[in-house]
Scaffold this active site. Structure first.
Site, PDB file in Angstrom:
ATOM      1  N   CYS A  10       3.480   6.853   3.420  1.00 53.78           N
ATOM      2  CA  CYS A  10       3.072   8.092   2.742  1.00 53.78           C
ATOM      3  C   CYS A  10       2.087   8.910   3.584  1.00 53.78           C
ATOM      4  O   CYS A  10       1.378   8.384   4.439  1.00 53.78           O
ATOM      5  CB  CYS A  10       2.429   7.732   1.407  1.00 53.78           C
ATOM      6  SG  CYS A  10       2.490   9.088   0.234  1.00 53.78           S
ATOM      7  N   ASP A 127      -0.898   1.548  -8.284  1.00 53.42           N
ATOM      8  CA  ASP A 127      -1.807   2.020  -7.244  1.00 53.42           C
ATOM      9  C   ASP A 127      -3.256   1.765  -7.651  1.00 53.42           C
ATOM     10  O   ASP A 127      -3.563   1.418  -8.797  1.00 53.42           O
ATOM     11  CB  ASP A 127      -1.574   3.535  -7.069  1.00 53.42           C
ATOM     12  CG  ASP A 127      -2.027   4.062  -5.723  1.00 53.42           C
ATOM     13  OD1 ASP A 127      -2.609   3.299  -4.931  1.00 53.42           O
ATOM     14  OD2 ASP A 127      -1.800   5.270  -5.481  1.00 53.42           O
TER      15      ASP A 127
HETATM   16  O1  LIG Z   1      -3.052  10.539   0.078  1.00 55.80           O
HETATM   17  C1  LIG Z   1      -3.684  11.293  -0.656  1.00 55.80           C
HETATM   18  O2  LIG Z   1      -4.718  11.866  -0.277  1.00 55.80           O
HETATM   19  C2  LIG Z   1      -3.201  11.564  -2.051  1.00 55.80           C
HETATM   20  C3  LIG Z   1      -3.713  12.654  -2.730  1.00 55.80           C
HETATM   21  C4  LIG Z   1      -3.277  12.925  -4.016  1.00 55.80           C
HETATM   22  C5  LIG Z   1      -2.345  12.119  -4.626  1.00 55.80           C
HETATM   23  C6  LIG Z   1      -1.824  11.027  -3.944  1.00 55.80           C
HETATM   24  C7  LIG Z   1      -2.250  10.739  -2.664  1.00 55.80           C
HETATM   25  N1  LIG Z   1      -1.766   9.654  -1.969  1.00 55.80           N
HETATM   26  C8  LIG Z   1      -0.848   8.723  -2.479  1.00 55.80           C
HETATM   27  C9  LIG Z   1      -0.604   7.644  -1.468  1.00 55.80           C
HETATM   28  O3  LIG Z   1      -0.859   7.818  -0.316  1.00 55.80           O
HETATM   29  C10 LIG Z   1      -0.027   6.364  -1.804  1.00 55.80           C
HETATM   30  O4  LIG Z   1       1.031   6.608  -2.681  1.00 55.80           O
HETATM   31  C11 LIG Z   1      -0.964   5.327  -2.341  1.00 55.80           C
HETATM   32  O5  LIG Z   1      -1.979   5.917  -3.088  1.00 55.80           O
HETATM   33  C12 LIG Z   1      -1.489   4.369  -1.297  1.00 55.80           C
HETATM   34  O6  LIG Z   1      -2.577   4.884  -0.619  1.00 55.80           O
HETATM   35  P1  LIG Z   1      -3.450   3.965   0.366  1.00 55.80           P
HETATM   36  O7  LIG Z   1      -4.363   3.120  -0.443  1.00 55.80           O
HETATM   37  O8  LIG Z   1      -4.178   4.955   1.196  1.00 55.80           O
HETATM   38  O9  LIG Z   1      -2.504   3.145   1.177  1.00 55.80           O
END
Ligand SMILES: O=C(O)c1ccccc1NCC(=O)[C@H](O)[C@H](O)COP(=O)(O)O
Length: 203
Positions: A10, A127
């Site tokens: 993502c 999440d």
């Molecule tokens: O990435 C962002 O900043 C974000 C902003 C608003 C809504 C969703 C967002 N991200 C979702 C994701 O990147 C993933 O689906 C998930 O949250 C995993 O994130 P991570 O803990 O950084 O691997």
């Protein structure tokens, strides 16, 4: 998409990000359209989507956006799936379903425990409370292990912990953003490749 663990990367922003994820064998790639250091606009996502083969699902990520804006951005970008991080209701999902998008509901464990299919989603992404923060939650709270339902584990995953996380929680898929970055909002190709490999090793 492969028959093995479904892997989504993502928060991609560049041609290099996209090409690396596709070559590494990701099943889905995500573009963030809400406020974030990873945000891209619809025109950028449309350009990036043209590089993506048919077997890789392109996902638009939204947080608490008006329905008409989600529809407009998703249409302009040409993405095939919509991931929602907000308090949207069944009607919101039903409306988007008429547009043909695969619907991914992102939810955190808090006062309530999200259940697969409650809002008519096609996939459920479990999440951390703050999406995209890179902070892990207590994955063992997830009740969906080996349920056969399309649920993805997310939140604080990285090449270092994904193998154990998959082995412990038996998800249908995994999703990562922060754990494959060299700095906030900037992806690291080597980490993307390592993540996909490590995730499948745990499945
Ligand atoms: O990435 C962002 O900043 C974000 C902003 C608003 C809504 C969703 C967002 N991200 C979702 C994701 O990147 C993933 O689906 C998930 O949250 C995993 O994130 P991570 O803990 O950084 O691997």
């Amino acid at each position: 998409m492969s028959n093995s663990l479904f892997v989504k990367i993502c928060g991609l922003k560049t041609e290099r990000d996209v090409d690396t994820a596709v070559e590494a064998g990701a099943d889905a790639i995500g573009f963030v359209f809400s406020h974030s250091p990873r945000r891209v606009d619809a025109a950028t996502a449309a350009r990036l989507c043209r590089r993506v083969p048919e077997n890789v699902l392109t996902v638009g990520v939204f947080r608490e956006e008006p329905l008409r804006d989600v529809r407009a951005v998703a249409t302009e970008a040409g993405i095939r799936a919509v991931q929602l991080h907000g308090p949207e209701d069944r009607g919101y999902y039903a409306d988007l379903a008429t547009g043909g998008w695969t619907l991914i509901r992102a939810a955190a464990f808090g006062d309530t425990e999200p259940r697969f299919g409650e809002l008519g989603e096609d996939m459920l992404l479990l999440d951390a409370p703050v999406p995209g923060s890179g902070v892990a939650w207590d994955w063992t709270r997830g009740p969906l292990a080996d349920s056969g339902e399309k649920w993805l584990l997310a939140g604080g995953l990285s090449p270092d912990n994904v193998r154990d996380a998959v082995a412990a929680t038996r998800p249908w898929g995994v999703d990562v953003s922060s754990g494959v970055e060299q700095s906030r909002g900037v992806k690291d190709p080597a980490l993307i490749t390592a993540f996909v490999k490590a995730a499948r090793a745990g499945a």
